[in-house]
Design an enzyme around this catalytic site. Structure first.
Site, PDB file in Angstrom:
ATOM      1  N   THR A 275     -13.372  -7.894 -17.835  1.00  0.00           N
ATOM      2  CA  THR A 275     -12.134  -7.829 -17.063  1.00  0.00           C
ATOM      3  C   THR A 275     -11.429  -6.503 -17.311  1.00  0.00           C
ATOM      4  O   THR A 275     -11.983  -5.595 -17.933  1.00  0.00           O
ATOM      5  CB  THR A 275     -11.235  -9.067 -17.354  1.00  0.00           C
TER       6      THR A 275
ATOM      7  N   LYS B 169     -14.014  -3.121 -15.808  1.00  0.00           N
ATOM      8  CA  LYS B 169     -14.957  -3.544 -14.760  1.00  0.00           C
ATOM      9  C   LYS B 169     -15.719  -2.384 -14.120  1.00  0.00           C
ATOM     10  O   LYS B 169     -16.825  -2.573 -13.619  1.00  0.00           O
ATOM     11  CB  LYS B 169     -14.211  -4.304 -13.659  1.00  0.00           C
TER      12      LYS B 169
ATOM     13  N   ASP C 296     -16.698 -11.957  -8.424  1.00  0.00           N
ATOM     14  CA  ASP C 296     -15.371 -12.109  -7.803  1.00  0.00           C
ATOM     15  C   ASP C 296     -15.516 -12.339  -6.300  1.00  0.00           C
ATOM     16  O   ASP C 296     -14.866 -13.218  -5.735  1.00  0.00           O
ATOM     17  CB  ASP C 296     -14.504 -10.873  -8.058  1.00  0.00           C
TER      18      ASP C 296
ATOM     19  N   GLY D 108      -3.720  -5.065   0.869  1.00  0.00           N
ATOM     20  CA  GLY D 108      -3.912  -4.415  -0.420  1.00  0.00           C
ATOM     21  C   GLY D 108      -5.207  -3.635  -0.444  1.00  0.00           C
ATOM     22  O   GLY D 108      -6.099  -3.853   0.400  1.00  0.00           O
TER      23      GLY D 108
ATOM     24  N   ASN E 125      -2.595  -1.509   3.817  1.00  0.00           N
ATOM     25  CA  ASN E 125      -2.113  -1.240   2.463  1.00  0.00           C
ATOM     26  C   ASN E 125      -0.959  -0.254   2.497  1.00  0.00           C
ATOM     27  O   ASN E 125      -0.841   0.553   3.408  1.00  0.00           O
ATOM     28  CB  ASN E 125      -3.261  -0.640   1.624  1.00  0.00           C
TER      29      ASN E 125
ATOM     30  N   THR F  58      -0.473   2.261   0.604  1.00  0.00           N
ATOM     31  CA  THR F  58      -1.036   3.613   0.589  1.00  0.00           C
ATOM     32  C   THR F  58      -2.306   3.595   1.442  1.00  0.00           C
ATOM     33  O   THR F  58      -3.351   3.100   1.027  1.00  0.00           O
ATOM     34  CB  THR F  58      -1.384   4.028  -0.861  1.00  0.00           C
TER      35      THR F  58
ATOM     36  N   GLU G 108      -4.422   5.793   2.290  1.00  0.00           N
ATOM     37  CA  GLU G 108      -5.607   6.526   1.800  1.00  0.00           C
ATOM     38  C   GLU G 108      -6.507   5.628   0.949  1.00  0.00           C
ATOM     39  O   GLU G 108      -7.731   5.775   0.964  1.00  0.00           O
ATOM     40  CB  GLU G 108      -5.197   7.766   0.970  1.00  0.00           C
ATOM     41  N   LYS G 109      -5.884   4.720   0.193  1.00  0.00           N
ATOM     42  CA  LYS G 109      -6.705   3.840  -0.655  1.00  0.00           C
ATOM     43  C   LYS G 109      -7.517   2.873   0.198  1.00  0.00           C
ATOM     44  O   LYS G 109      -8.648   2.515  -0.132  1.00  0.00           O
ATOM     45  CB  LYS G 109      -5.829   3.083  -1.660  1.00  0.00           C
TER      46      LYS G 109
HETATM   47  P1  ATR Z   1      -6.206  -4.882  -8.543  1.00  0.00           P
HETATM   48  O1  ATR Z   1      -7.214  -3.864  -8.955  1.00  0.00           O
HETATM   49  O2  ATR Z   1      -6.065  -6.014  -9.532  1.00  0.00           O
HETATM   50  O3  ATR Z   1      -6.394  -5.368  -7.145  1.00  0.00           O
HETATM   51  P2  ATR Z   1      -4.343  -2.719  -8.262  1.00  0.00           P
HETATM   52  O4  ATR Z   1      -5.411  -1.715  -8.286  1.00  0.00           O
HETATM   53  O5  ATR Z   1      -3.121  -2.479  -9.080  1.00  0.00           O
HETATM   54  O6  ATR Z   1      -4.791  -4.183  -8.642  1.00  0.00           O
HETATM   55  O7  ATR Z   1      -3.956  -2.890  -6.710  1.00  0.00           O
HETATM   56  C1  ATR Z   1      -2.808  -3.424  -6.390  1.00  0.00           C
HETATM   57  C2  ATR Z   1      -2.647  -3.354  -4.876  1.00  0.00           C
HETATM   58  O8  ATR Z   1      -1.379  -3.902  -4.645  1.00  0.00           O
HETATM   59  C3  ATR Z   1      -2.635  -1.948  -4.316  1.00  0.00           C
HETATM   60  O9  ATR Z   1      -3.202  -1.958  -3.041  1.00  0.00           O
HETATM   61  C4  ATR Z   1      -1.142  -1.640  -4.228  1.00  0.00           C
HETATM   62  O10 ATR Z   1      -0.764  -0.763  -3.203  1.00  0.00           O
HETATM   63  P3  ATR Z   1      -0.916   0.835  -3.352  1.00  0.00           P
HETATM   64  O11 ATR Z   1      -2.360   1.120  -3.088  1.00  0.00           O
HETATM   65  O12 ATR Z   1      -0.011   1.403  -2.352  1.00  0.00           O
HETATM   66  O13 ATR Z   1      -0.510   1.160  -4.765  1.00  0.00           O
HETATM   67  C5  ATR Z   1      -0.589  -2.990  -3.915  1.00  0.00           C
HETATM   68  N1  ATR Z   1       0.804  -3.085  -4.315  1.00  0.00           N
HETATM   69  C6  ATR Z   1       1.274  -3.119  -5.580  1.00  0.00           C
HETATM   70  N2  ATR Z   1       2.613  -3.227  -5.567  1.00  0.00           N
HETATM   71  C7  ATR Z   1       2.997  -3.248  -4.271  1.00  0.00           C
HETATM   72  C8  ATR Z   1       4.248  -3.370  -3.590  1.00  0.00           C
HETATM   73  N3  ATR Z   1       5.387  -3.501  -4.256  1.00  0.00           N
HETATM   74  N4  ATR Z   1       4.235  -3.363  -2.239  1.00  0.00           N
HETATM   75  C9  ATR Z   1       3.093  -3.270  -1.559  1.00  0.00           C
HETATM   76  N5  ATR Z   1       1.879  -3.153  -2.124  1.00  0.00           N
HETATM   77  C10 ATR Z   1       1.827  -3.158  -3.471  1.00  0.00           C
END
Ligand code: ATR
Length: 296
Positions: free
Chosen positions: A72, A76, A112, A136, A160, A162, A164-165
């Site tokens: 975890t 990962k 997962d 996300g 999402n 962002t 770009e991600k």
């Molecule tokens: P994991 O790997 O467990 O999925 P992570 O990499 O922290 O967790 O991803 C969290 C996701 O939640 C990301 O897509 C993030 O958006 P960004 O790519 O813009 O960072 C999203 N996220 C986290 N907090 C957020 C918020 N307050 N509003 C909208 N999206 C959020």
């Protein structure tokens, strides 16, 4: 005198979880349920791996002949370089959460995405032939996109904060070459969401103790969604799920995904398949335990 019915002995198979931190994991309890249901002689232990010690942990797994490990946060991704072989879907996702020893080699899988698929199947959330929207673009989103592609969705849209991600996930997972269109956009790009969609919420927004939060509140979005899967399981129902339910969507929280990713790992490690009634018993035990101990 109390009789000890089960104890560790020379034949006990040892499994565990590598992570940092590992204190809050539910996995030992879930695997214990599998051992009880199937009368399997196993033990599942959380292993705290200090920063910089991941390679030593994997060497330890080899040296101690452990029977299987989960991985975890935050390991990962990094763990892949220490394994002998990584499953192609885990490779495309870019993360391994399950290590399976096979004839002295360590194989890396990602359960997962499979757990998410098994949870959707179990609770009749359709994926095949559906328009899917992923909210996300973190690690969990990658598994969700892979699941939709493997499950033969009609299209996958990643929205999402962002953008770009989301683009990066599209580029990485298009390598699975499934001939299924992947669209990307920002969180407000509701015009990209198709009617009658299946929405999979993969961010931590709305998780305890921030129960009032939701990545999306907009009515237009919820009007277009027939099914909602939220990877959060605490609270039992997020605001995102409540809003979906108010618009007649069928909703599912993240506890069953947690359960089925563990079940798939157990199956990889032991080649044992639980019967439907064993699965039902284990799930019931998990739900009762988690939601009797959790404010919901
Ligand atoms: P994991 O790997 O467990 O999925 P992570 O990499 O922290 O967790 O991803 C969290 C996701 O939640 C990301 O897509 C993030 O958006 P960004 O790519 O813009 O960072 C999203 N996220 C986290 N907090 C957020 C918020 N307050 N509003 C909208 N999206 C959020």
């Amino acid at each position: 005198m109390t009789q000890i019915t089960k104890c560790i002995n020379g034949k006990t198979k040892i499994f565990g979880l590598l992570g940092n931190p590992v204190e809050h994991t539910q996995s030992p309890f879930i695997h214990q349920l599998f051992y009880e249901a199937t009368e399997f002689n196993g033990t599942y232990n959380p292993f705290f791996v200090p920063v910089g010690q991941l390679e030593q942990a994997i060497l330890g797994m080899r040296g101690l002949s452990l029977s299987g490990l989960n991985v975890t946060i935050p390991y990962k991704v990094d763990v892949m370089e220490y394994l002998d072989l990584v499953d192609p879907i885990a490779q495309a996702i870019g993360a391994v959460n399950t290590i399976v020893p096979v004839h002295g080699k360590l194989m890396g899988y990602n359960t997962d995405w499979i757990g998410l698929k098994m949870a959707c199947d179990y609770y009749d959330i359709p994926i095949k032939g559906q328009e899917c929207v992923i909210i996300g673009a973190g690690g969990a989103a990658r598994g969700a996109v892979a699941m939709c592609l493997e499950g033969q969705a009609t299209s996958v849209t990643i929205i999402n904060r962002t953008r770009e991600k989301a683009e990066r996930i599209k580029n990485d997972l298009q390598k699975m070459d499934m001939d299924i269109p992947i669209y990307v956009g920002g969180l407000e790009d509701f015009h990209l969401v198709k009617p009658n969609s299946v929405a999979i919420q993969t961010t931590s927004v709305g998780m305890h103790p921030h129960e009032d939060a939701s990545p999306i509140f907009n009515e237009e979005f919820f009007q277009k969604v027939d099914f909602i899967v939220d990877i959060i399981y605490n609270p039992k129902e997020t605001v995102f799920m409540t809003k979906g339910r108010e618009h007649q969507a069928k909703v599912l929280n993240g506890l069953s995904m947690l359960f089925f990713q563990a079940l798939k790992a157990f199956e990889y490690w032991t080649d044992i398949t639980l019967t439907a009634s064993q699965i039902e018993w284990c799930l019931h035990q998990l739900e009762t335990t988690v939601y009797n101990n959790t404010k919901n």
